[in-house]
Design a protein around this motif. Structure first.
Motif, PDB file in Angstrom:
ATOM      1  N   ALA A  14      -8.356  14.371  72.621  1.00 47.18           N
ATOM      2  CA  ALA A  14      -9.037  13.167  73.104  1.00 47.18           C
ATOM      3  C   ALA A  14     -10.258  12.859  72.241  1.00 47.18           C
ATOM      4  O   ALA A  14     -10.481  11.706  71.864  1.00 47.18           O
ATOM      5  CB  ALA A  14      -9.447  13.338  74.567  1.00 47.18           C
ATOM      6  N   ASP A  17      -8.990  11.476  68.966  1.00 47.70           N
ATOM      7  CA  ASP A  17      -8.501  10.103  69.141  1.00 47.70           C
ATOM      8  C   ASP A  17      -9.656   9.120  69.279  1.00 47.70           C
ATOM      9  O   ASP A  17      -9.645   8.040  68.667  1.00 47.70           O
ATOM     10  CB  ASP A  17      -7.612  10.007  70.383  1.00 47.70           C
ATOM     11  N   LEU A  18     -10.632   9.480  70.074  1.00 52.27           N
ATOM     12  CA  LEU A  18     -11.779   8.587  70.293  1.00 52.27           C
ATOM     13  C   LEU A  18     -12.616   8.442  69.027  1.00 52.27           C
ATOM     14  O   LEU A  18     -13.108   7.351  68.726  1.00 52.27           O
ATOM     15  CB  LEU A  18     -12.618   9.089  71.468  1.00 52.27           C
ATOM     16  N   PHE A  21     -10.715   6.091  66.782  1.00 56.34           N
ATOM     17  CA  PHE A  21     -10.888   4.730  67.287  1.00 56.34           C
ATOM     18  C   PHE A  21     -12.267   4.195  66.914  1.00 56.34           C
ATOM     19  O   PHE A  21     -12.408   3.055  66.463  1.00 56.34           O
ATOM     20  CB  PHE A  21     -10.687   4.700  68.809  1.00 56.34           C
ATOM     21  N   ARG A 162     -11.432  -0.418  76.088  1.00 59.02           N
ATOM     22  CA  ARG A 162     -10.392   0.394  75.433  1.00 59.02           C
ATOM     23  C   ARG A 162     -10.601   1.876  75.734  1.00 59.02           C
ATOM     24  O   ARG A 162      -9.638   2.608  75.937  1.00 59.02           O
ATOM     25  CB  ARG A 162     -10.393   0.148  73.920  1.00 59.02           C
ATOM     26  N   VAL A 163     -11.848   2.329  75.767  1.00 53.28           N
ATOM     27  CA  VAL A 163     -12.117   3.731  76.105  1.00 53.28           C
ATOM     28  C   VAL A 163     -11.692   4.009  77.543  1.00 53.28           C
ATOM     29  O   VAL A 163     -11.050   5.029  77.819  1.00 53.28           O
ATOM     30  CB  VAL A 163     -13.602   4.101  75.872  1.00 53.28           C
ATOM     31  N   GLU A 165      -9.383   2.464  79.293  1.00 48.90           N
ATOM     32  CA  GLU A 165      -7.917   2.488  79.318  1.00 48.90           C
ATOM     33  C   GLU A 165      -7.384   3.811  78.772  1.00 48.90           C
ATOM     34  O   GLU A 165      -6.444   4.375  79.327  1.00 48.90           O
ATOM     35  CB  GLU A 165      -7.347   1.341  78.486  1.00 48.90           C
ATOM     36  N   TYR A 166      -7.976   4.281  77.698  1.00 52.11           N
ATOM     37  CA  TYR A 166      -7.535   5.538  77.094  1.00 52.11           C
ATOM     38  C   TYR A 166      -7.755   6.701  78.068  1.00 52.11           C
ATOM     39  O   TYR A 166      -6.857   7.516  78.268  1.00 52.11           O
ATOM     40  CB  TYR A 166      -8.267   5.786  75.777  1.00 52.11           C
ATOM     41  N   ALA A 169      -5.225   6.585  80.722  1.00 51.44           N
ATOM     42  CA  ALA A 169      -3.894   6.911  80.217  1.00 51.44           C
ATOM     43  C   ALA A 169      -3.699   8.429  80.078  1.00 51.44           C
ATOM     44  O   ALA A 169      -2.606   8.924  80.326  1.00 51.44           O
ATOM     45  CB  ALA A 169      -3.645   6.216  78.888  1.00 51.44           C
TER      46      ALA A 169
END
Length: 174
Positions: A14, A17-18, A21, A162-163, A165-166, A169
């Motif tokens: 995570a 990924d962040l 992003f 977006r964070v 939502e991530y 998810a």
């Protein structure tokens, strides 16, 4: 034991990924390209500040959305550690280009402090973007330019969305 290792690697993924992003600049380029010609602002400065605002917004989002989550501190630590390492390479390459040392991570910290202070001074704002937009425009050189205010607000709102939502998810949000 295996479940804890899986959870840790999930936090590490995570954070990665962040981080990826946060440093992806396609949305930054899009916002700059779509900044109206009437905007009374230096576009290079807007792009530079948007890149920082995105990085800061991801970190802010993690603190906000994971306020009481057990993974918050570890995820924030890993995220900011990656940003620090990234900042060192930016500092080194920029320093070579301009002929003087800079500390990009320190600049990020100063911007974060600036945005947090602005939010603290406006506790009655209906939402953080109402505060972030004008601060962003002021940092870019023209606090009164509505196009720049809206551009900063848009970057902030889209990034935190977006964070969120991530995190939902990957089932990390509360």
């Amino acid at each position: 034991m295996e479940n804890k290792e899986k959870k840790t690697s999930g936090i590490e993924k995570a954070a990665e990924d962040l981080f990826n992003f946060a440093i992806d600049h396609e949305d930054v380029k899009w916002l700059v390209e779509h900044l109206p010609q009437e905007a009374d602002i230096e576009r290079g400065k807007v792009e530079y500040e948007l890149r920082m605002l995105k990085i800061i917004s991801v970190g802010w989002s993690l603190s906000y959305y994971l306020e009481n989550h057990l993974a918050k501190h570890k995820l924030l630590e890993l995220y900011w550690q990656s940003i620090n390492e990234f900042s060192q390479s930016i500092s080194a390459s920029t320093g070579l280009m301009i002929g003087r040392d800079i500390d990009y991570f320190q600049i990020l910290r100063e911007r974060l402090d600036m945005y947090v202070a602005a939010l603290a001074q406006n506790p009655d704002a209906p939402e953080p973007a109402v505060v972030i937009g004008p601060e962003f425009a002021g940092t870019c050189g023209n606090a009164d330019d509505i196009f720049t205010v809206m551009t900063g607000s848009k970057m902030f709102v889209v990034t935190i969305g977006r964070v969120k939502e991530y995190l939902e998810a990957i089932e990390l949000r509360q």
